[in-house]
Scaffold this motif. Structure first.
Motif, mmCIF file in Angstrom:
data_model
loop_
_atom_site.group_PDB
_atom_site.id
_atom_site.type_symbol
_atom_site.label_atom_id
_atom_site.label_comp_id
_atom_site.label_asym_id
_atom_site.label_seq_id
_atom_site.Cartn_x
_atom_site.Cartn_y
_atom_site.Cartn_z
ATOM 1 N N LYS A 17 9.612 5.654 -5.253
ATOM 2 C CA LYS A 17 8.766 6.698 -4.656
ATOM 3 C C LYS A 17 8.899 6.707 -3.127
ATOM 4 C CE LYS A 17 5.334 6.795 -8.328
ATOM 5 N NZ LYS A 17 3.929 6.618 -8.683
ATOM 6 N N ARG A 53 10.514 9.665 -0.628
ATOM 7 C CA ARG A 53 9.792 10.257 0.500
ATOM 8 C C ARG A 53 10.543 10.017 1.814
ATOM 9 N NH1 ARG A 53 4.876 12.153 -0.487
ATOM 10 N NH2 ARG A 53 3.614 12.625 1.316
ATOM 11 N N ASP A 101 0.847 -1.190 0.000
ATOM 12 C CA ASP A 101 0.000 0.000 0.000
ATOM 13 C C ASP A 101 0.887 1.248 0.000
ATOM 14 O OD1 ASP A 101 -1.734 2.105 0.595
ATOM 15 O OD2 ASP A 101 -2.951 0.898 1.965
ATOM 16 N N LEU A 102 1.085 1.814 -1.195
ATOM 17 C CA LEU A 102 1.940 2.993 -1.347
ATOM 18 C C LEU A 102 1.424 4.163 -0.512
ATOM 19 C CD1 LEU A 102 4.316 4.488 -2.705
ATOM 20 C CD2 LEU A 102 2.760 5.007 -4.602
ATOM 21 N N THR A 103 0.145 4.395 -0.551
ATOM 22 C CA THR A 103 -0.441 5.511 0.204
ATOM 23 C C THR A 103 -0.151 5.362 1.690
ATOM 24 O OG1 THR A 103 -2.162 5.771 -1.461
ATOM 25 C CG2 THR A 103 -2.589 6.745 0.699
ATOM 26 N N LYS A 104 -0.291 4.146 2.201
ATOM 27 C CA LYS A 104 -0.018 3.913 3.623
ATOM 28 C C LYS A 104 1.462 4.118 3.938
ATOM 29 C CE LYS A 104 -0.593 0.611 7.383
ATOM 30 N NZ LYS A 104 -1.169 -0.674 7.807
ATOM 31 N N GLU A 129 8.061 15.713 1.055
ATOM 32 C CA GLU A 129 7.034 16.125 0.091
ATOM 33 C C GLU A 129 7.676 16.720 -1.156
ATOM 34 O OE1 GLU A 129 4.449 18.642 2.382
ATOM 35 O OE2 GLU A 129 3.620 16.925 3.482
ATOM 36 N N ASP A 136 7.849 12.480 -8.939
ATOM 37 C CA ASP A 136 6.659 12.377 -9.785
ATOM 38 C C ASP A 136 6.833 13.155 -11.089
ATOM 39 O OD1 ASP A 136 5.434 10.780 -7.878
ATOM 40 O OD2 ASP A 136 4.127 12.370 -7.114
ATOM 41 N N LEU A 161 3.671 6.039 2.425
ATOM 42 C CA LEU A 161 3.989 7.471 2.411
ATOM 43 C C LEU A 161 3.413 8.168 3.640
ATOM 44 C CD1 LEU A 161 3.464 8.349 -1.380
ATOM 45 C CD2 LEU A 161 5.576 7.651 -0.210
ATOM 46 N N ALA A 162 2.208 7.780 4.035
ATOM 47 C CA ALA A 162 1.584 8.382 5.221
ATOM 48 C C ALA A 162 2.369 8.044 6.489
ATOM 49 C CB ALA A 162 0.136 7.918 5.348
ATOM 50 N N THR A 190 8.946 13.868 -3.228
ATOM 51 C CA THR A 190 7.850 13.222 -3.960
ATOM 52 C C THR A 190 7.434 14.055 -5.163
ATOM 53 O OG1 THR A 190 7.045 11.986 -2.058
ATOM 54 C CG2 THR A 190 5.428 12.487 -3.772
ATOM 55 N N ASP A 240 7.144 1.854 -6.965
ATOM 56 C CA ASP A 240 6.783 2.182 -5.581
ATOM 57 C C ASP A 240 8.036 2.309 -4.715
ATOM 58 O OD1 ASP A 240 4.130 1.959 -6.371
ATOM 59 O OD2 ASP A 240 3.591 0.492 -4.813
#
Length: 189
Positions: free
Chosen positions: A52, A56, A4-7, A34, A41, A9-10, A37, A49
């Protein structure tokens, strides 16, 4: 290698939110992540991933190991930087595990963050190019103001030498580098 990329990064952002150093009213490491990232991007829209996440997490919890804890001079700086890379690799690998990435992805992010295979490994080189773009875009001017003018050519030369040929060419297009600095980006092999 799915996770889970979003997780991931969070979780990096959450860790970096604790940075006591403030830049533009925000935790410094969070802002830096940030910016990394944003540049990965833009420069590498098809980045994996792992790349990325490495971008981050490049400075994840960096403040926990201050430069002042190492000897002055080049040897002390390199020892500090090497230890930071090791620590960042371990911390980000743990975050990736929590976000569901497998051991292969976790090991790979450590390779990137320790800069193993720079100039030979395309992803390690991409990470370094992103780092240099972030430095040039947001940090070079204030950094240059804190340095002796005679030190700047060597700093610019070292930055250019870390970059890929494609990265240097793109930097020449995107940044208004005065001579002799622009020449340093053209003259690298």
């Amino acid at each position: 290698m799915s996770g889970d990329l979003t997780k991931a990064l969070a979780l990096i952002d959450q860790a970096n939110e604790a940075d006591p150093n403030i830049d533009e009213g925000r935790p410094e490491a969070r802002l830096y992540g940030e910016r990394m990232t944003s540049e990965v991007d833009r420069l590498f829209p098809d980045a994996s991933d792992v790349l990325k996440i490495a971008c981050r997490g490049q400075h994840v919890e960096r403040w926990k190991l201050p430069r002042k804890d190492f000897p002055e001079g080049r040897a002390g700086y390199y020892a500090w930087r090497k230890e930071q890379g090791r620590r960042h690799g371990e911390r980000v690998a743990g975050i990736m595990a929590e976000a569901g990435y497998d051991a292969t992805a976790q090991t790979r992010v450590g390779v990137l963050l320790r800069k193993e295979g720079i100039k030979q490994d395309a992803e390690v080189q991409a990470l370094e190019d992103v780092i240099c773009f972030v430095f040039l875009k947001w940090y070079f001017s204030p950094f240059a103001d804190s340095q002796k003018p005679e030190a700047l050519p060597r700093i610019v030369e070292r930055t250019a030498a870390k970059m890929s040929a494609e990265g240097r060419a793109r930097a020449l297009q995107e940044f208004d580098l005065p001579e002799p600095f622009a020449g340093m980006f053209r003259d690298q092999e």
